[in-house]
Scaffold this active site. Sequence first.
Site, PDB file in Angstrom:
ATOM      1  N   HIS A  64      -0.482   1.774  12.115  1.00  0.00           N
ATOM      2  CA  HIS A  64      -1.418   2.903  12.277  1.00  0.00           C
ATOM      3  C   HIS A  64      -1.851   3.091  13.728  1.00  0.00           C
ATOM      4  CE1 HIS A  64      -2.372   3.687   7.971  1.00  0.00           C
ATOM      5  NE2 HIS A  64      -2.108   2.400   7.825  1.00  0.00           N
ATOM      6  N   HIS A  80       0.825  -1.222   0.000  1.00  0.00           N
ATOM      7  CA  HIS A  80       0.000   0.000   0.000  1.00  0.00           C
ATOM      8  C   HIS A  80       0.854   1.265   0.000  1.00  0.00           C
ATOM      9  CE1 HIS A  80      -3.840  -2.208   1.548  1.00  0.00           C
ATOM     10  NE2 HIS A  80      -3.738  -2.212   0.224  1.00  0.00           N
ATOM     11  N   HIS A 119      -5.070  -8.569   4.682  1.00  0.00           N
ATOM     12  CA  HIS A 119      -5.164  -7.121   4.421  1.00  0.00           C
ATOM     13  C   HIS A 119      -4.742  -6.918   2.964  1.00  0.00           C
ATOM     14  CE1 HIS A 119      -4.852  -2.803   5.067  1.00  0.00           C
ATOM     15  NE2 HIS A 119      -3.597  -2.830   4.660  1.00  0.00           N
ATOM     16  N   ASP A 174       0.808   4.081   1.403  1.00  0.00           N
ATOM     17  CA  ASP A 174       1.222   4.779   2.629  1.00  0.00           C
ATOM     18  C   ASP A 174       2.314   4.013   3.384  1.00  0.00           C
ATOM     19  OD1 ASP A 174      -0.881   2.903   3.092  1.00  0.00           O
ATOM     20  OD2 ASP A 174      -1.285   3.783   5.049  1.00  0.00           O
TER      21      ASP A 174
HETATM   22 ZN   LIG Z   1      -2.317  -1.128   4.213  1.00  0.00          ZN
END
Ligand SMILES: [Zn+2]
Length: 257
Positions: free
Chosen positions: A173, A60, A116, A62
Amino acid sequence: MTQKFEIEMLPVLDTNYAIFIKCSITGKVAMVDAPDDDKIVAFLEARNWRPDLVLVTHRHWDHVDGLEKIKQRYDPIIVVPDSEKDQISPFTETVAPGAILPFGAGHFTVLSTPGHTSGHIAYFLQEQPALFAGDALFSIGCGRMFDGPPNAMWEGLKQLRHLPDETVLYCGHEYTIDNIKFALSLTPEHEALRQHLNWAEERRAQNQPTLPSTLGFEKANNPFLRIDDPVIAQAVGQENAPEHEIFAAVRKAKDQF
Ligand SMILES: [Zn+2]
């Protein structure tokens, strides 16, 4: 006692953490994931640290958009999951689950944590038990299941329960408060979660992280590690369902929370 590895978290972008691991014996520096945020270089410069190794958990944006900048500036070894290498650039090495990566006076074991994203991996520091879970496992939560399938994601999370309780958990996160609120919607009587919500709200009010956590705390309190506990199955009306269906139901309930 001085620890062999100094581990630091830096909040970047909106909710991400960049994580840095310095071996105090050899001076080597590793980082987990590379969000694109100028705060990362500023953090490294302020300490006079140069990353020798970047461990990427998944594809991903980020987690990988800062790789080019880090490569140009420091030219580290960049390790990415083999099955996501076509979607990540730049990198220097690929790894598959089961690999052991020497780093400074220690080693990382690569763990399979799919769901994920299908190729998501986590890194476990053996000599000073610490898990760098990316977006597979959060404190009191887990990553959204973009790729699945539910049985693979649940099996990956279940494997993490074999890690020692004292394992320190670092995640990609800061989502803890929302995760606790969701967990309490499943099990409103869970007193440790109520106390943890108060603590987490105080921390966030002072702009402090709610991480790292520990695997021991997560095993006891994170609903996504307790899918085979009848209390959780009951909370989503799946008493007699197979574990992967209970997992899918809890994950879906979280998406809709
Ligand atoms: Zn992710």
